[in-house]
Scaffold this motif. Sequence first.
Motif, PDB file in Angstrom:
ATOM      1  N   ALA A   7       0.829  -1.204   0.000  1.00 40.79           N
ATOM      2  CA  ALA A   7       0.000   0.000   0.000  1.00 40.79           C
ATOM      3  C   ALA A   7       0.863   1.253   0.000  1.00 40.79           C
ATOM      4  N   LEU A   8       2.016   1.188   0.656  1.00 35.05           N
ATOM      5  CA  LEU A   8       2.922   2.331   0.698  1.00 35.05           C
ATOM      6  C   LEU A   8       3.539   2.606  -0.670  1.00 35.05           C
ATOM      7  N   GLN A   9       3.737   1.556  -1.454  1.00 31.03           N
ATOM      8  CA  GLN A   9       4.339   1.705  -2.775  1.00 31.03           C
ATOM      9  C   GLN A   9       3.354   2.222  -3.834  1.00 31.03           C
ATOM     10  N   LEU A  10       2.044   2.119  -3.569  1.00 30.47           N
ATOM     11  CA  LEU A  10       1.052   2.574  -4.537  1.00 30.47           C
ATOM     12  C   LEU A  10       1.103   4.087  -4.699  1.00 30.47           C
ATOM     13  N   ASP A  53      -8.798   9.858   1.517  1.00 29.21           N
ATOM     14  CA  ASP A  53      -8.175   8.751   0.809  1.00 29.21           C
ATOM     15  C   ASP A  53      -8.460   7.473   1.577  1.00 29.21           C
ATOM     16  N   SER A  54      -8.483   6.352   0.902  1.00 34.96           N
ATOM     17  CA  SER A  54      -8.649   5.086   1.606  1.00 34.96           C
ATOM     18  C   SER A  54      -7.471   4.180   1.284  1.00 34.96           C
ATOM     19  N   VAL A  55      -7.059   3.443   2.293  1.00 45.33           N
ATOM     20  CA  VAL A  55      -5.928   2.537   2.199  1.00 45.33           C
ATOM     21  C   VAL A  55      -6.449   1.126   2.433  1.00 45.33           C
ATOM     22  N   VAL A  56      -6.044   0.194   1.596  1.00 45.89           N
ATOM     23  CA  VAL A  56      -6.454  -1.196   1.775  1.00 45.89           C
ATOM     24  C   VAL A  56      -5.248  -2.002   2.219  1.00 45.89           C
ATOM     25  N   ILE A  57      -5.372  -2.598   3.414  1.00 44.85           N
ATOM     26  CA  ILE A  57      -4.336  -3.493   3.928  1.00 44.85           C
ATOM     27  C   ILE A  57      -5.010  -4.809   4.294  1.00 44.85           C
ATOM     28  N   ARG A  58      -4.211  -5.823   4.533  1.00 42.95           N
ATOM     29  CA  ARG A  58      -4.757  -7.150   4.852  1.00 42.95           C
ATOM     30  C   ARG A  58      -4.290  -7.594   6.234  1.00 42.95           C
TER      31      ARG A  58
END
Length: 178
Positions: free
Chosen positions: A93-96, A141-146
């Motif tokens: 997600a940080l690399q996006l 903004d929205s961040v998607v993590i797992r």
Amino acid sequence: MYVEKLPKTWSAICVCVYLAGVAYMGFDSVPEDTGPWLIVSAVFLLILLPCLAVPISKAVYHRISIDPGPGTLRVGRERIPLATLDPSSVQEALQLQSLSPAQRYAASLGNIDAPVPGFRAADRGAPRLVGGGWSVPMGMDSVVIRTRQGEPLSIATHDRVSFLTALARVTSAPNPYA
């Protein structure tokens, strides 16, 4: 420790406009017409409250804090143990690429997780929105993590890079409290 600061510009503008309007009306009407002035001020307060509803909901449902002491990520009303988050998904997600403001507005319109059939994220195969809100507020903004179990989580944030950098720092470090 990381705490995301929420912008207060909109709230300050709304309250200042309300106070200026009430004060302007008060100069002409107080002390002779104090009763009608109070009634009109209360009616304008009913107009002010919906304007402040979104900033208040952002503060309740989308406030983010990372506390490495107990090892928790707090988003709104939810607490997620940092040990359950997948560090590789945080790095991905940080690399996006960050979205432009127009793209953020468009993306937030489609990020809904309301408790209504057809609008649940699980029904649509979308990531679960963390925090307790029904959608990502416009412009956030929205961040998607797992998680380590593979469950995708969507987190609304104002500062994507700072949030993910702090989360990557605490998830990649060994947990001394484990």
